[in-house]
Design a protein around this motif. Structure first.
Motif, PDB file in Angstrom:
ATOM      1  N   VAL A  23       0.854  -1.186   0.000  1.00 48.09           N
ATOM      2  CA  VAL A  23       0.000   0.000   0.000  1.00 48.09           C
ATOM      3  C   VAL A  23       0.891   1.238   0.000  1.00 48.09           C
ATOM      4  CG1 VAL A  23      -1.804   1.288   1.203  1.00 48.09           C
ATOM      5  CG2 VAL A  23      -1.811  -1.230   1.248  1.00 48.09           C
ATOM      6  N   ASP A  24       0.824   2.016  -1.057  1.00 46.13           N
ATOM      7  CA  ASP A  24       1.614   3.238  -1.193  1.00 46.13           C
ATOM      8  C   ASP A  24       0.870   4.388  -0.508  1.00 46.13           C
ATOM      9  OD1 ASP A  24       3.085   5.447  -1.930  1.00 46.13           O
ATOM     10  OD2 ASP A  24       3.259   4.887  -4.041  1.00 46.13           O
ATOM     11  N   LEU A  25       1.473   4.929   0.562  1.00 46.02           N
ATOM     12  CA  LEU A  25       0.838   5.993   1.335  1.00 46.02           C
ATOM     13  C   LEU A  25       1.301   7.390   0.927  1.00 46.02           C
ATOM     14  CD1 LEU A  25       0.859   4.517   4.965  1.00 46.02           C
ATOM     15  CD2 LEU A  25      -1.066   4.704   3.390  1.00 46.02           C
ATOM     16  N   THR A  26       2.036   7.491  -0.172  1.00 46.35           N
ATOM     17  CA  THR A  26       2.562   8.798  -0.568  1.00 46.35           C
ATOM     18  C   THR A  26       1.447   9.821  -0.771  1.00 46.35           C
ATOM     19  OG1 THR A  26       4.404   7.690  -1.687  1.00 46.35           O
ATOM     20  CG2 THR A  26       4.052  10.012  -2.191  1.00 46.35           C
ATOM     21  N   LYS A  27       0.431   9.457  -1.566  1.00 49.92           N
ATOM     22  CA  LYS A  27      -0.655  10.399  -1.837  1.00 49.92           C
ATOM     23  C   LYS A  27      -1.468  10.681  -0.573  1.00 49.92           C
ATOM     24  CE  LYS A  27      -1.156   9.399  -6.766  1.00 49.92           C
ATOM     25  NZ  LYS A  27      -2.053   8.903  -7.849  1.00 49.92           N
ATOM     26  N   THR A  28      -1.621   9.666   0.261  1.00 50.45           N
ATOM     27  CA  THR A  28      -2.349   9.868   1.520  1.00 50.45           C
ATOM     28  C   THR A  28      -1.682  10.944   2.353  1.00 50.45           C
ATOM     29  OG1 THR A  28      -3.134   7.575   1.582  1.00 50.45           O
ATOM     30  CG2 THR A  28      -3.098   8.772   3.667  1.00 50.45           C
ATOM     31  N   MET A  29      -0.370  10.865   2.495  1.00 49.62           N
ATOM     32  CA  MET A  29       0.341  11.824   3.339  1.00 49.62           C
ATOM     33  C   MET A  29       0.442  13.199   2.676  1.00 49.62           C
ATOM     34  SD  MET A  29       0.662   9.819   5.842  1.00 49.62           S
ATOM     35  CE  MET A  29       1.561  10.871   6.988  1.00 49.62           C
ATOM     36  N   THR A  30       0.745  13.236   1.396  1.00 47.13           N
ATOM     37  CA  THR A  30       0.892  14.537   0.732  1.00 47.13           C
ATOM     38  C   THR A  30      -0.435  15.280   0.630  1.00 47.13           C
ATOM     39  OG1 THR A  30       0.738  13.451  -1.442  1.00 47.13           O
ATOM     40  CG2 THR A  30       2.942  13.878  -0.576  1.00 47.13           C
ATOM     41  N   SER A  31      -1.540  14.546   0.593  1.00 44.89           N
ATOM     42  CA  SER A  31      -2.845  15.211   0.521  1.00 44.89           C
ATOM     43  C   SER A  31      -3.190  15.918   1.831  1.00 44.89           C
ATOM     44  CB  SER A  31      -3.941  14.197   0.171  1.00 44.89           C
ATOM     45  OG  SER A  31      -4.119  13.253   1.223  1.00 44.89           O
ATOM     46  N   HIS A  32      -2.462  15.592   2.897  1.00 43.21           N
ATOM     47  CA  HIS A  32      -2.694  16.228   4.202  1.00 43.21           C
ATOM     48  C   HIS A  32      -1.486  17.055   4.651  1.00 43.21           C
ATOM     49  CE1 HIS A  32      -6.456  14.076   4.978  1.00 43.21           C
ATOM     50  NE2 HIS A  32      -5.869  12.978   4.521  1.00 43.21           N
ATOM     51  N   LYS A  33      -0.672  17.490   3.703  1.00 41.51           N
ATOM     52  CA  LYS A  33       0.582  18.165   4.061  1.00 41.51           C
ATOM     53  C   LYS A  33       0.381  19.524   4.718  1.00 41.51           C
ATOM     54  CE  LYS A  33       1.564  20.333  -0.434  1.00 41.51           C
ATOM     55  NZ  LYS A  33       2.553  20.370  -1.538  1.00 41.51           N
ATOM     56  N   ASP A  34      -0.821  20.078   4.624  1.00 40.48           N
ATOM     57  CA  ASP A  34      -1.106  21.350   5.286  1.00 40.48           C
ATOM     58  C   ASP A  34      -1.586  21.152   6.721  1.00 40.48           C
ATOM     59  OD1 ASP A  34      -0.413  22.957   3.078  1.00 40.48           O
ATOM     60  OD2 ASP A  34      -2.376  22.619   2.163  1.00 40.48           O
ATOM     61  N   ALA A  76      -0.729   9.129  11.760  1.00 39.46           N
ATOM     62  CA  ALA A  76      -0.944   7.685  11.885  1.00 39.46           C
ATOM     63  C   ALA A  76      -2.406   7.324  11.644  1.00 39.46           C
ATOM     64  CB  ALA A  76      -0.507   7.218  13.272  1.00 39.46           C
ATOM     65  N   LYS A  77      -3.308   8.198  12.048  1.00 40.47           N
ATOM     66  CA  LYS A  77      -4.741   7.948  11.854  1.00 40.47           C
ATOM     67  C   LYS A  77      -5.085   7.926  10.363  1.00 40.47           C
ATOM     68  CE  LYS A  77      -9.254   9.378  11.631  1.00 40.47           C
ATOM     69  NZ  LYS A  77      -9.974   9.963  10.472  1.00 40.47           N
ATOM     70  N   TYR A  78      -4.542   8.876   9.617  1.00 43.22           N
ATOM     71  CA  TYR A  78      -4.795   8.894   8.171  1.00 43.22           C
ATOM     72  C   TYR A  78      -4.232   7.633   7.505  1.00 43.22           C
ATOM     73  CZ  TYR A  78      -6.268  13.800   8.426  1.00 43.22           C
ATOM     74  OH  TYR A  78      -6.933  14.963   8.701  1.00 43.22           O
ATOM     75  N   ASP A 102      -6.566   4.665   8.200  1.00 46.60           N
ATOM     76  CA  ASP A 102      -7.749   4.701   7.333  1.00 46.60           C
ATOM     77  C   ASP A 102      -7.426   4.147   5.948  1.00 46.60           C
ATOM     78  OD1 ASP A 102      -9.191   5.863   9.377  1.00 46.60           O
ATOM     79  OD2 ASP A 102      -8.966   7.913   8.632  1.00 46.60           O
ATOM     80  N   ALA A 103      -6.233   4.485   5.436  1.00 46.22           N
ATOM     81  CA  ALA A 103      -5.842   4.031   4.104  1.00 46.22           C
ATOM     82  C   ALA A 103      -5.482   2.549   4.072  1.00 46.22           C
ATOM     83  CB  ALA A 103      -4.660   4.858   3.599  1.00 46.22           C
ATOM     84  N   LEU A 104      -5.032   2.005   5.202  1.00 43.45           N
ATOM     85  CA  LEU A 104      -4.585   0.613   5.261  1.00 43.45           C
ATOM     86  C   LEU A 104      -5.686  -0.367   5.666  1.00 43.45           C
ATOM     87  CD1 LEU A 104      -1.125   1.090   7.015  1.00 43.45           C
ATOM     88  CD2 LEU A 104      -1.460   0.052   4.768  1.00 43.45           C
ATOM     89  N   SER A 105      -6.771   0.120   6.225  1.00 43.70           N
ATOM     90  CA  SER A 105      -7.766  -0.763   6.842  1.00 43.70           C
ATOM     91  C   SER A 105      -8.341  -1.776   5.855  1.00 43.70           C
ATOM     92  CB  SER A 105      -8.891   0.075   7.471  1.00 43.70           C
ATOM     93  OG  SER A 105      -9.507   0.899   6.497  1.00 43.70           O
ATOM     94  N   THR A 106      -8.599  -1.373   4.625  1.00 48.04           N
ATOM     95  CA  THR A 106      -9.156  -2.303   3.646  1.00 48.04           C
ATOM     96  C   THR A 106      -8.193  -3.437   3.354  1.00 48.04           C
ATOM     97  OG1 THR A 106     -10.480  -0.549   2.608  1.00 48.04           O
ATOM     98  CG2 THR A 106     -10.057  -2.544   1.302  1.00 48.04           C
ATOM     99  N   ALA A 107      -6.919  -3.091   3.121  1.00 46.48           N
ATOM    100  CA  ALA A 107      -5.906  -4.117   2.843  1.00 46.48           C
ATOM    101  C   ALA A 107      -5.755  -5.073   4.009  1.00 46.48           C
ATOM    102  CB  ALA A 107      -4.570  -3.457   2.522  1.00 46.48           C
ATOM    103  N   LEU A 108      -5.975  -4.602   5.229  1.00 42.87           N
ATOM    104  CA  LEU A 108      -5.844  -5.435   6.421  1.00 42.87           C
ATOM    105  C   LEU A 108      -7.113  -6.225   6.717  1.00 42.87           C
ATOM    106  CD1 LEU A 108      -3.925  -2.923   8.733  1.00 42.87           C
ATOM    107  CD2 LEU A 108      -3.008  -5.031   7.741  1.00 42.87           C
ATOM    108  N   GLY A 109      -8.143  -6.042   5.901  1.00 46.08           N
ATOM    109  CA  GLY A 109      -9.387  -6.785   6.111  1.00 46.08           C
ATOM    110  C   GLY A 109     -10.214  -6.256   7.262  1.00 46.08           C
ATOM    111  N   ILE A 110     -10.035  -4.984   7.586  1.00 47.94           N
ATOM    112  CA  ILE A 110     -10.815  -4.364   8.661  1.00 47.94           C
ATOM    113  C   ILE A 110     -12.013  -3.668   8.032  1.00 47.94           C
ATOM    114  CG2 ILE A 110     -10.796  -2.638  10.502  1.00 47.94           C
ATOM    115  CD1 ILE A 110      -7.775  -3.134  10.769  1.00 47.94           C
TER     116      ILE A 110
END
Length: 404
Positions: A202-213, A229-231, A234-242
């Motif tokens: 899971v590439d979190l680059t866009k997740t983090m950069t979208s919240h850079k402000d 960590a919360k963001y 949220d991005a990882l939960s689907t891959a983890l089956g949550i």
């Protein structure tokens, strides 16, 4: 009239005037230099007296490290040069008001336009950012081969991996002008390509950069904040089956006076951070935390005593440990094995309501067999979670995964 009063006085030539001015300048400069030398000598005497009679410090709160102690003399150490080297480190660490000198040096560098100190960028709005380093390519490739083989050998286990880009890459609007920053998105793509389809990356680059402000990284520390960590959760939960993770949290700020590792490393102490705990609502967060090697059990993931120390980030689990077992009253058989660095410490509480057991391994300190750990704990999910800078220089993960 003037010539009548001084009939023998001769008017000076321009060259004579120039020489006279130079003479006066050198006389005045000499007096200033002598005074400055006297003040400096006086200070050295005072510093020497303090160093002579003051008790040596063992630990630096500002730098968060142990200080060099006075070396023992021996002819062998003197002949090898070790004694002089150790003595130099000792004098440097124990020098009178050393912390103030470090702060003064940083302020001097800033006045001269320098925005980097000891591997740390001093960015806008008092943001300190660790400068990402080049990878240890041999160790990196060894780790990636080991991860790929490890995941392929456990096809029945849901294996997920992610790397978190660091603040210097995400906060591109806060770094000093024209400051070079390694392309961590390219590093993440390299890792993703190397592990291939053996796991779910899971590439979190866009997740983090979208919240850079937002405040997703601390100003004074190399870690992400609990919000960051919360963001990521949220991005990882689907891959983890949550399924349908809670979006409601009660937020508790536990300190407003955190000055982290980058303050210590850079010597720049103008920034201050708030540490927050996110407690999910509408789910059960009860758990028992077992610090295996320490033989300690507790009912909390938080160490309140750490808030009285320099490294307040240790409020999460009291810092790093080789192995931590977390058990919950959750029904079901979802058991997670987490390989991590210290970024995961504030991430783990988001996972707890969704697993029966979580086994947390820090490969930097772990030496036991992983396969028996997987079998004995009926592991159903595996997560590799690191920040990019740490992962690119890690030398331990591959060995732990390959150990039999």
């Amino acid at each position: 009239m003037e010539n009548q009063r001084h009939p023998h006085k001769r008017k000076m030539t321009p060259e004579e005037k120039r020489r006279r001015k130079e003479k006066l300048f050198y006389q005045r400069s000499s007096k200033i230099y002598f005074k400055m030398a006297g003040i400096f000598l006086f200070f050295l005497i005072i510093a020497f007296a303090f160093n002579l009679f003051s008790k040596d410090k063992k630990y630096s709160e500002s730098e968060n490290r142990m200080l060099a102690q006075k070396p023992e003399f021996s002819m062998a150490n003197l002949a090898s040069g070790k004694y002089m080297k150790d003595m130099e480190n000792y004098v440097t660490d124990q020098f009178f008001i050393r912390d103030k000198w470090i702060n003064l040096k940083v302020l001097e560098d800033l006045a001269l336009g320098k925005r980097e100190s000891n591997g740390v960028y001093i960015g806008k709005k008092d943001h300190l950012m660790e400068i990402p380093g080049a990878p240890n390519q041999k160790a990196l490739d060894n780790n990636l081969d080991a991860i790929s083989n490890f995941a392929a050998s456990h096809p029945d286990i849901n294996t997920v991996m992610t790397l978190i880009p660091n603040a210097a890459y995400v906060y591109d609007h806060l770094i000093p002008r024209n400051a070079p920053v390694r392309d961590q998105e390219a590093d993440i793509k390299y890792v993703q390509s190397a592990v291939g389809t053996s796991l779910n990356f899971v590439d979190l680059t866009k997740t983090m950069t979208s919240h850079k402000d937002e405040e997703i990284y601390y100003k004074t520390d190399h870690h992400w904040t609990t919000l960051g960590a919360k963001y990521a959760f949220d991005a990882l939960s689907t891959a983890l089956g949550i399924d349908s993770p809670t979006q409601e949290y009660t937020i508790y700020p536990v300190t407003h006076s955190f000055q982290g590792t980058l303050t210590s490393k850079s010597g720049y102490d103008k920034g201050m951070d708030t540490i927050e705990l996110y407690i999910p609502q509408n789910v059960n967060t009860d758990c028992v935390v077992n610090f295996v090697d320490e033989g300690k059990r507790t009912a909390s993931m938080y160490e309140s005593a750490a808030l009285e120390n320099k490294d307040k980030y240790e409020v999460f689990f009291g810092g790093n440990h080789s192995r931590v077992d977390i058990s919950t009253p959750m029904e079901g058989k979802k058991n997670l094995l987490l390989f991590k660095d210290s970024y995961a410490n504030c991430f783990i509480p988001f996972l707890v309501p969704y697993y029966r057991n979580i086994i947390v391994i820090d490969p930097r300190y772990y030496y036991d067999n992983i396969e028996s750990l997987i079998t004995d704990n009926e592991i159903t999910d595996i997560l590799f979670l690191y920040n990019v800078n740490t992962f690119m220089g890690d030398t331990s993960l591959g060995d732990v995964l390959a150990a039999e």
